[in-house]
Structures are given as structure tokens and as C-alpha cells.
Design a protein around this motif. Structure first.
Motif, PDB file in Angstrom:
ATOM      1  N   GLY A 158       0.836  -1.192   0.000  1.00 52.04           N
ATOM      2  CA  GLY A 158       0.000   0.000   0.000  1.00 52.04           C
ATOM      3  C   GLY A 158       0.871   1.242   0.000  1.00 52.04           C
ATOM      4  N   TYR A 159       0.211   2.368  -0.041  1.00 53.42           N
ATOM      5  CA  TYR A 159       0.909   3.645  -0.048  1.00 53.42           C
ATOM      6  C   TYR A 159       1.067   4.142   1.388  1.00 53.42           C
ATOM      7  CZ  TYR A 159      -0.787   3.178  -4.824  1.00 53.42           C
ATOM      8  OH  TYR A 159      -1.067   2.700  -6.072  1.00 53.42           O
ATOM      9  N   GLU A 160       2.103   4.927   1.605  1.00 46.01           N
ATOM     10  CA  GLU A 160       2.382   5.428   2.955  1.00 46.01           C
ATOM     11  C   GLU A 160       1.171   6.153   3.555  1.00 46.01           C
ATOM     12  OE1 GLU A 160       4.854   5.421   6.215  1.00 46.01           O
ATOM     13  OE2 GLU A 160       5.225   4.418   4.303  1.00 46.01           O
ATOM     14  N   PHE A 161       0.413   6.870   2.742  1.00 46.54           N
ATOM     15  CA  PHE A 161      -0.741   7.610   3.285  1.00 46.54           C
ATOM     16  C   PHE A 161      -1.879   6.687   3.730  1.00 46.54           C
ATOM     17  CE2 PHE A 161      -1.653   7.645  -1.352  1.00 46.54           C
ATOM     18  CZ  PHE A 161      -2.911   7.080  -1.344  1.00 46.54           C
ATOM     19  N   GLN A 162      -1.761   5.385   3.448  1.00 45.40           N
ATOM     20  CA  GLN A 162      -2.791   4.438   3.883  1.00 45.40           C
ATOM     21  C   GLN A 162      -2.537   3.930   5.306  1.00 45.40           C
ATOM     22  OE1 GLN A 162      -2.361   2.140   0.052  1.00 45.40           O
ATOM     23  NE2 GLN A 162      -4.603   2.063   0.203  1.00 45.40           N
TER      24      GLN A 162
ATOM     25  N   HIS B  99     -12.460 -12.135  13.077  1.00 49.27           N
ATOM     26  CA  HIS B  99     -12.220 -12.728  11.750  1.00 49.27           C
ATOM     27  C   HIS B  99     -11.081 -12.038  10.990  1.00 49.27           C
ATOM     28  CE1 HIS B  99     -15.219  -9.505  11.051  1.00 49.27           C
ATOM     29  NE2 HIS B  99     -14.446  -9.256  10.011  1.00 49.27           N
ATOM     30  N   ASP B 100     -10.602 -10.896  11.494  1.00 48.94           N
ATOM     31  CA  ASP B 100      -9.521 -10.184  10.803  1.00 48.94           C
ATOM     32  C   ASP B 100      -8.216 -10.950  10.937  1.00 48.94           C
ATOM     33  OD1 ASP B 100     -11.169  -8.080  10.001  1.00 48.94           O
ATOM     34  OD2 ASP B 100     -10.792  -6.940  11.838  1.00 48.94           O
ATOM     35  N   PHE B 101      -7.457 -10.996   9.847  1.00 49.37           N
ATOM     36  CA  PHE B 101      -6.210 -11.754   9.852  1.00 49.37           C
ATOM     37  C   PHE B 101      -5.047 -10.803   9.572  1.00 49.37           C
ATOM     38  CE2 PHE B 101      -3.094 -14.921   8.884  1.00 49.37           C
ATOM     39  CZ  PHE B 101      -3.481 -15.984   9.693  1.00 49.37           C
ATOM     40  N   PRO B 102      -4.078 -10.698  10.506  1.00 46.91           N
ATOM     41  CA  PRO B 102      -2.988  -9.730  10.332  1.00 46.91           C
ATOM     42  C   PRO B 102      -1.968 -10.170   9.281  1.00 46.91           C
ATOM     43  CG  PRO B 102      -2.633 -11.013  12.316  1.00 46.91           C
ATOM     44  CD  PRO B 102      -3.968 -11.445  11.759  1.00 46.91           C
ATOM     45  N   LEU B 103      -1.209  -9.205   8.803  1.00 47.11           N
ATOM     46  CA  LEU B 103      -0.161  -9.436   7.812  1.00 47.11           C
ATOM     47  C   LEU B 103       1.181  -9.617   8.512  1.00 47.11           C
ATOM     48  CD1 LEU B 103      -1.334  -6.571   5.453  1.00 47.11           C
ATOM     49  CD2 LEU B 103      -1.566  -9.027   5.010  1.00 47.11           C
ATOM     50  N   ASP B 104       2.119 -10.271   7.827  1.00 51.60           N
ATOM     51  CA  ASP B 104       3.480 -10.405   8.340  1.00 51.60           C
ATOM     52  C   ASP B 104       4.291  -9.139   8.081  1.00 51.60           C
ATOM     53  OD1 ASP B 104       3.211 -13.155   9.170  1.00 51.60           O
ATOM     54  OD2 ASP B 104       3.264 -13.679   7.044  1.00 51.60           O
ATOM     55  N   MET B 105       3.986  -8.504   6.951  1.00 55.57           N
ATOM     56  CA  MET B 105       4.709  -7.300   6.547  1.00 55.57           C
ATOM     57  C   MET B 105       3.766  -6.398   5.763  1.00 55.57           C
ATOM     58  SD  MET B 105       8.128  -9.062   4.915  1.00 55.57           S
ATOM     59  CE  MET B 105       9.068  -7.541   4.811  1.00 55.57           C
ATOM     60  N   VAL B 106       4.097  -5.108   5.729  1.00 53.53           N
ATOM     61  CA  VAL B 106       3.479  -4.188   4.784  1.00 53.53           C
ATOM     62  C   VAL B 106       4.608  -3.404   4.143  1.00 53.53           C
ATOM     63  CG1 VAL B 106       2.012  -2.146   4.455  1.00 53.53           C
ATOM     64  CG2 VAL B 106       1.253  -3.980   5.982  1.00 53.53           C
ATOM     65  N   VAL B 107       4.548  -3.262   2.831  1.00 57.08           N
ATOM     66  CA  VAL B 107       5.561  -2.519   2.098  1.00 57.08           C
ATOM     67  C   VAL B 107       4.886  -1.349   1.395  1.00 57.08           C
ATOM     68  CG1 VAL B 107       7.316  -2.622   0.279  1.00 57.08           C
ATOM     69  CG2 VAL B 107       6.988  -4.581   1.811  1.00 57.08           C
ATOM     70  N   SER B 108       5.424  -0.160   1.632  1.00 60.62           N
ATOM     71  CA  SER B 108       4.941   1.043   0.949  1.00 60.62           C
ATOM     72  C   SER B 108       6.068   1.588   0.084  1.00 60.62           C
ATOM     73  CB  SER B 108       4.510   2.104   1.971  1.00 60.62           C
ATOM     74  OG  SER B 108       5.645   2.724   2.555  1.00 60.62           O
ATOM     75  N   GLU B 109       5.812   2.718  -0.563  1.00 63.67           N
ATOM     76  CA  GLU B 109       6.851   3.330  -1.392  1.00 63.67           C
ATOM     77  C   GLU B 109       7.974   3.917  -0.534  1.00 63.67           C
ATOM     78  OE1 GLU B 109       4.092   6.754  -0.504  1.00 63.67           O
ATOM     79  OE2 GLU B 109       3.893   4.591  -0.832  1.00 63.67           O
ATOM     80  N   GLN B 110       7.715   4.099   0.760  1.00 63.98           N
ATOM     81  CA  GLN B 110       8.721   4.703   1.644  1.00 63.98           C
ATOM     82  C   GLN B 110       9.330   3.741   2.648  1.00 63.98           C
ATOM     83  OE1 GLN B 110       7.144   8.195   3.625  1.00 63.98           O
ATOM     84  NE2 GLN B 110       6.339   9.012   1.717  1.00 63.98           N
ATOM     85  N   SER B 111       8.596   2.707   3.032  1.00 61.37           N
ATOM     86  CA  SER B 111       9.024   1.886   4.165  1.00 61.37           C
ATOM     87  C   SER B 111       8.717   0.408   3.976  1.00 61.37           C
ATOM     88  CB  SER B 111       8.325   2.348   5.449  1.00 61.37           C
ATOM     89  OG  SER B 111       8.595   3.696   5.718  1.00 61.37           O
ATOM     90  N   ILE B 112       9.453  -0.394   4.759  1.00 62.64           N
ATOM     91  CA  ILE B 112       9.162  -1.827   4.888  1.00 62.64           C
ATOM     92  C   ILE B 112       8.853  -2.068   6.351  1.00 62.64           C
ATOM     93  CG2 ILE B 112      10.091  -4.176   4.720  1.00 62.64           C
ATOM     94  CD1 ILE B 112      11.897  -3.150   2.434  1.00 62.64           C
ATOM     95  N   TYR B 113       7.623  -2.449   6.634  1.00 62.37           N
ATOM     96  CA  TYR B 113       7.197  -2.725   8.001  1.00 62.37           C
ATOM     97  C   TYR B 113       7.175  -4.238   8.183  1.00 62.37           C
ATOM     98  CZ  TYR B 113       5.512   2.074   7.571  1.00 62.37           C
ATOM     99  OH  TYR B 113       5.430   3.432   7.353  1.00 62.37           O
ATOM    100  N   ASP B 114       7.991  -4.720   9.094  1.00 66.20           N
ATOM    101  CA  ASP B 114       8.061  -6.165   9.342  1.00 66.20           C
ATOM    102  C   ASP B 114       7.482  -6.438  10.731  1.00 66.20           C
ATOM    103  OD1 ASP B 114       8.717  -8.846   9.664  1.00 66.20           O
ATOM    104  OD2 ASP B 114      10.660  -8.625   8.672  1.00 66.20           O
ATOM    105  N   PHE B 115       6.368  -7.132  10.786  1.00 70.82           N
ATOM    106  CA  PHE B 115       5.675  -7.387  12.040  1.00 70.82           C
ATOM    107  C   PHE B 115       6.008  -8.753  12.625  1.00 70.82           C
ATOM    108  CE2 PHE B 115       2.985  -4.819   9.171  1.00 70.82           C
ATOM    109  CZ  PHE B 115       3.115  -3.599   9.833  1.00 70.82           C
ATOM    110  N   ARG B 116       6.948  -9.462  12.008  1.00 73.76           N
ATOM    111  CA  ARG B 116       7.281 -10.822  12.474  1.00 73.76           C
ATOM    112  C   ARG B 116       8.196 -10.788  13.684  1.00 73.76           C
ATOM    113  NH1 ARG B 116       9.779 -12.969   7.056  1.00 73.76           N
ATOM    114  NH2 ARG B 116      10.647 -10.883   7.222  1.00 73.76           N
ATOM    115  N   LYS B 117       8.825  -9.678  13.947  1.00 71.69           N
ATOM    116  CA  LYS B 117       9.795  -9.577  15.053  1.00 71.69           C
ATOM    117  C   LYS B 117       9.111  -9.761  16.405  1.00 71.69           C
ATOM    118  CE  LYS B 117      12.643  -6.286  12.483  1.00 71.69           C
ATOM    119  NZ  LYS B 117      11.793  -5.917  11.349  1.00 71.69           N
TER     120      LYS B 117
END
Length: 181
Positions: free
Chosen positions: A149-153, A163-181
Motif C-alpha cells: 500500500g501507499y504510505e498515506f494508507q 475474523h480479521d487476519f494480520p499481515l506479516d509485513m506491509v511494504v509502501s513506497e517509503q518503508s518496509i514494516y516487518d511485524f514478524r519480530k
């Protein structure tokens, strides 16, 4: 009621902002996001065909051994089908291009699944269009789940439901967010 309104307000705002992007921005951001994601792509990869200014991820197919795209099967279910250079496509549900392929890829055969989103938070929670197709599908796979997605999202917190299922990572044009840590 408050929770639903919250999600709806965020969804409306983020879709409005995304719709304001011009095609050159979508192209430039998508190229940057694909560059940021490319090093995580391996083996069998689930991709999607973008609509309404979503991040364009087709360029990632060349890094995959097998690229698969979803088809909507019914009101609740998507399945991914193997594609190649010769695959034909047709518009399916919601105006999304779907592969005319018979080779289904099972959820546990995926190494990575790239997931579209409307919004995401700093914990890896994702807001989609609200139908729950991806939430239901992602529960059945051990693949690396990468939202794009985009950083503004990005928002601070999304109210989640069971029922919501989280992501392991999200990648935008500015950042890499890693939630596995």
C-alpha cells in the motif's frame, strides 16, 4: 455500531485519497514498492490484478517460480490459479481481471502472498474493502503475507475483529514494516 463506523470512515477516507492519485504517481509508487518487495519473492507467489489505483504488482511475477492470481468463486471465497505468459484473462467480480486457468494452487503451496489493502496499522492489521475474502483465505496458508500500500494508507490503530487476519509485513513506497519480530 461504533466499530463499524470507524472502519467505514477510515475506508472512505483512504479510498478517497487513493482515488486522487494520478496514473504517473500510481506507476512510480508501484515501481518503488515492487523494488522493495522483490527480495522477498520466491517460489510460489500469490499476486492480484489491481483496480482503482491499487499498487500494481504484476512486475513481481518475474521473480516467482509460479505466479497465481485469485478468482472469486462465490460470496465468501477466493481461490488462486496458476498463470503464465499465455494465460487469458476476463473481468470477474468487482471488475477485477481473473485468470482463465484451471490449475488451482492450494493455500499451503504458497511461499508468499501479496495482499492489496485499503489501510493498515503499525501492528500489521489490514483494512480491505470489507468483504473478508483475504481474511478467510489467509487463515489457511503458512505463506509470508505481505500487504502492499501507499504510505498515506497507514493509520495508528485499526479496530480489529475476530475474523480479521494480520499481515506479516506491509511494504509502501517509503518503508518496509516487518511485524514478524
Amino acid at each position: 455500531l461504533y466499530r463499524v463506523m470507524d472502519k467505514d470512515v477510515i475506508r472512505k477516507e483512504k479510498l478517497y485519497l487513493r482515488n486522487q492519485l494520478i496514473s504517473l504517481q500510481v506507476q512510480a509508487y508501484s515501481e518503488q514498492i515492487c523494488k522493495n518487495v522483490a527480495c522477498y519473492i520466491k517460489g510460489t507467489v500469490g499476486l492480484y490484478k489491481s483496480i482503482r489505483n491499487e499498487v500494481i504488482v504484476d512486475a513481481l511475477a518475474c521473480y516467482a517460480d509460479v505466479a497465481a492470481y485469485p478468482k472469486t468463486l462465490d460470496e465468501e471465497t477466493i481461490a488462486f490459479y496458476e498463470t503464465n505468459i499465455a494465460t487469458n484473462w476476463k473481468k470477474g467480480s468487482f471488475g477485477v481481471l481473473e485468470p482463465l486457468s484451471e490449475h488451482i494452487v492450494q493455500p499451503n503451496d504458497f511461499d508468499v502472498i501479496i495482499v492489496p489493502l485499503v489501510a493498515f496499522d503499525v501492528k500489521g492489521n489490514r483494512l480491505g474493502y470489507g468483504k473478508g475474502y483475504y481474511d478467510r483465505y489467509l487463515k489457511h496458508t503458512h505463506a509470508l503475507r505481505i500487504g502492499v500500500g501507499y504510505e498515506f494508507q497507514k493509520v495508528d490503530t485499526l479496530i480489529t475483529e475476530s475474523h480479521d487476519f494480520p499481515l506479516d509485513m506491509v511494504v509502501s513506497e517509503q518503508s518496509i514494516y516487518d511485524f514478524r519480530k
